[in-house]
Design a protein around this motif. Structure first.
Motif, PDB file in Angstrom:
ATOM      1  N   ASP A 117     -40.073  -3.654   6.729  1.00 39.23           N
ATOM      2  CA  ASP A 117     -39.593  -4.322   5.240  1.00 39.23           C
ATOM      3  C   ASP A 117     -38.562  -3.800   4.820  1.00 39.23           C
ATOM      4  O   ASP A 117     -38.164  -3.877   3.690  1.00 39.23           O
ATOM      5  N   LYS A 118     -37.565  -3.120   5.521  1.00 36.64           N
ATOM      6  CA  LYS A 118     -36.446  -2.505   5.168  1.00 36.64           C
ATOM      7  C   LYS A 118     -35.278  -2.973   6.026  1.00 36.64           C
ATOM      8  O   LYS A 118     -35.291  -3.303   7.079  1.00 36.64           O
ATOM      9  N   ASP A 119     -34.099  -3.008   5.406  1.00 33.29           N
ATOM     10  CA  ASP A 119     -32.797  -3.443   5.935  1.00 33.29           C
ATOM     11  C   ASP A 119     -32.518  -2.082   6.662  1.00 33.29           C
ATOM     12  O   ASP A 119     -33.009  -0.895   6.614  1.00 33.29           O
TER      13      ASP A 119
ATOM     14  N   GLU B 265     -32.136   5.466   5.958  1.00 35.26           N
ATOM     15  CA  GLU B 265     -32.449   6.440   4.928  1.00 35.26           C
ATOM     16  C   GLU B 265     -34.045   7.336   4.979  1.00 35.26           C
ATOM     17  O   GLU B 265     -34.027   8.501   4.648  1.00 35.26           O
ATOM     18  N   PHE B 266     -34.703   6.104   4.906  1.00 36.17           N
ATOM     19  CA  PHE B 266     -36.110   6.716   5.210  1.00 36.17           C
ATOM     20  C   PHE B 266     -36.408   7.404   6.263  1.00 36.17           C
ATOM     21  O   PHE B 266     -37.131   8.776   6.204  1.00 36.17           O
TER      22      PHE B 266
ATOM     23  N   GLY C 232     -31.740   0.923   4.736  1.00 36.85           N
ATOM     24  CA  GLY C 232     -33.032   1.618   4.146  1.00 36.85           C
ATOM     25  C   GLY C 232     -33.817   2.284   5.270  1.00 36.85           C
ATOM     26  O   GLY C 232     -34.348   3.307   5.296  1.00 36.85           O
ATOM     27  N   ALA C 233     -33.757   1.802   6.543  1.00 38.97           N
ATOM     28  CA  ALA C 233     -34.477   2.262   7.405  1.00 38.97           C
ATOM     29  C   ALA C 233     -33.940   3.467   7.934  1.00 38.97           C
ATOM     30  O   ALA C 233     -34.603   4.570   8.275  1.00 38.97           O
TER      31      ALA C 233
ATOM     32  N   THR D 191     -43.595   2.135   6.945  1.00 42.52           N
ATOM     33  CA  THR D 191     -43.221   0.884   7.590  1.00 42.52           C
ATOM     34  C   THR D 191     -41.759   1.046   7.813  1.00 42.52           C
ATOM     35  O   THR D 191     -40.984   1.552   6.677  1.00 42.52           O
ATOM     36  N   THR D 192     -41.020   0.184   8.582  1.00 42.16           N
ATOM     37  CA  THR D 192     -39.630   0.045   8.342  1.00 42.16           C
ATOM     38  C   THR D 192     -39.113  -1.312   8.474  1.00 42.16           C
ATOM     39  O   THR D 192     -38.268  -1.795   8.323  1.00 42.16           O
TER      40      THR D 192
END
Length: 338
Positions: A310-312, A318-319, A315-316, A307-308
Motif C-alpha cells: 500500500d506504499k510507494d 522509509e518504513f 514510503g516502503a 504492509t508495503t
C-alpha cells in the motif's frame, strides 16, 4: 608520557551489539534506484557503511563471487570500526560445485568471518513440495550437500550455521546436526520462522539454542485469514516472541554467539494451515495442541500487521528503515545488545 597500546577487542565482545542480516534490508537491496534519503545498496561495503551510521554491531552478508581484494576491503572497514562480519553462503549442490563453495568460503574468511549462515531451501516447505516423497528427496539432497561441504569447512576451519528456514521443524534440524556430529556444523537460530509450522517459538529456541553458532533475531505477529494465519515480522518487542529469554538462553549455551536482526519489511505471509495441501510433507509429529495454540492466539490477535504493497517505493524504504531502527533501539535498551 607512556604511549597507550591499541587494544584488540575480542570478537565475542564485538558481537554484543546487534548486527544486521542481509534480508533486513530486502527492500533497499531489491530497489536499484536512489530514492531520497535511501540510496540503493550496490555492495556489502554500502551495507557496512550504513551499519556504522546507525551503530549496528556488524553484518551477515552474502559472499558469492567475491574476490580476495574485495573481501579484504570488507575486513579492513569492519576492523576499523570494530564490527563483526559473518558470511552468507550457498551449499554445494553437485560435485563440480565444490570449487565455487570453497572459493566463497575463502572469500568469507578473508573478510574476517569464522561463521557462515546457509539455508537448505530458498522457499517454504508447504509451498515448494506437494508430497511427502518430494520432501524426502529434498532432505536426501540437502544431506548430500552438507556432507560435501563438511571436509571443506574442516580444511579451512570455518563454521557453517544452517538456518531453520521454513524447511525444517526444530527436531528435524537437530537430527541433521547430530547426524554429522561435526564441530564445524551448527545452526543459525531464527526465532520466528517456525511459527509457520505451528511450532511455539520458545520451544524452537529451547530446542535449537544448544547448537546455535549465530541467529536471526526477529519478533512475530499473526492473525487469521480464511485458509490459516497471516504471519509478519514486526519491530522487536512488539510481537509474541520472548526475546529476553531467547537472548539469555543463546548466551548460556554459546557466550560467543552473534545476534543479527532480521526484521523483513513486507506484506504478511499466508500460511495455509487449514488446507489439506499444507500438511502434505509432514509426518504425524504435529499435535492438535500445537495447531490449536497458534490458531487461538491468531483469532484473538489485535496486531496491526505491517504492509508495503500500500506504499510507494519512498514510503516502503522509509518504513523499512523505521522498523530496523526501532528494533535496534529496543535491542540496546531492553536486550542488553549495545
Amino acid at each position: 608520557m607512556m604511549a597507550v597500546p591499541n587494544l584488540v577487542i575480542p570478537d565475542f565482545l564485538k558481537s554484543e551489539r546487534m548486527g544486521m542480516s542481509q534480508a533486513t534490508y530486502a527492500v533497499r537491496w531489491e530497489h536499484k534506484e536512489n530514492v531520497g534519503a535511501y540510496p540503493s545498496f550496490e555492495s556489502a561495503l554500502d551495507v557496512i557503511d550504513h551499519c556504522i551510521e546507525i551503530k549496528a554491531g556488524g553484518s551477515q552478508l552474502g559472499v558469492g563471487g567475491w574476490t580476495k581484494d574485495f573481501a579484504r576491503k570488507v575486513r579492513k572497514k569492519c576492523d576499523a570500526h570494530e564490527l563483526f562480519f559473518e558470511g552468507q553462503i550457498r551449499l554445494p549442490q553437485e560435485n563440480e560445485d565444490i570449487s565455487r563453495f570453497e572459493n566463497d568460503l575463502i572469500a568469507s574468511k578473508e573478510a574476517g568471518a569464522s561463521i557462515n549462515r546457509t539455508a537448505c531451501l530458498s522457499g517454504r516447505r508447504y509451498v515448494n513440495f506437494e508430497s511427502r516423497d518430494a520432501f524426502v528427496q529434498f532432505k536426501e539432497k540437502s544431506l548430500k550437500a552438507i556432507q560435501t561441504a563438511e571436509p571443506v569447512l574442516r580444511k579451512h576451519k570455518m563454521k557453517l550455521a544452517i538456518e531453520n528456514h521454513k524447511d525444517w521443524r526444530a527436531d528435524e534440524l537437530v537430527e541433521i546436526i547430530k547426524h554429522f556430529d561435526s564441530e564445524w556444523i551448527g545452526v543459525t537460530l531464527d526465532t520466528g520462522n517456525n511459527i509457520s509450522f505451528m511450532e511455539d517459538p520458545m520451544y524452537v529456541i529451547e530446542t535449537l539454542a544448544p547448537y546455535a553458532f549465530s541467529t536471526h533475531i526477529k519478533d512475530m505477529a499473526y492473525a487469521m485469514y480464511e485458509d490459516g494465519i497471516l504471519l509478519s515480522e514486526v519491530p522487536l518487542g512488539e510481537g509474541v516472541v520472548d526475546l529476553k529469554r531467547a537472548i539469555k538462553l543463546c548466551k548460556q549455551y554459546n557466550p560467543k554467539i552473534t545476534f543479527n536482526l532480521e526484521m523483513i519489511t513486507r506484506d504478511p505471509l499466508k500460511v495455509p494451515c487449514l488446507t489439506e495441501n499444507y500438511w502434505a510433507t509432514f509426518d504425524h509429529q504435529h499435535s492438535g495442541r500445537e495447531l490449536a495454540g497458534i490458531l487461538k492466539k491468531a483469532k484473538s490477535s489485535r496486531f496491526e500487521l505491517p504492509t508495503t504493497s500500500d506504499k510507494d517505493m519512498a514510503g516502503a524504504l522509509e518504513f523499512e528503515e523505521l522498523n530496523n531502527l526501532t528494533s535496534l533501539r529496543y535491542a540496546e535498551n531492553s536486550l542488553g545488545l549495545s
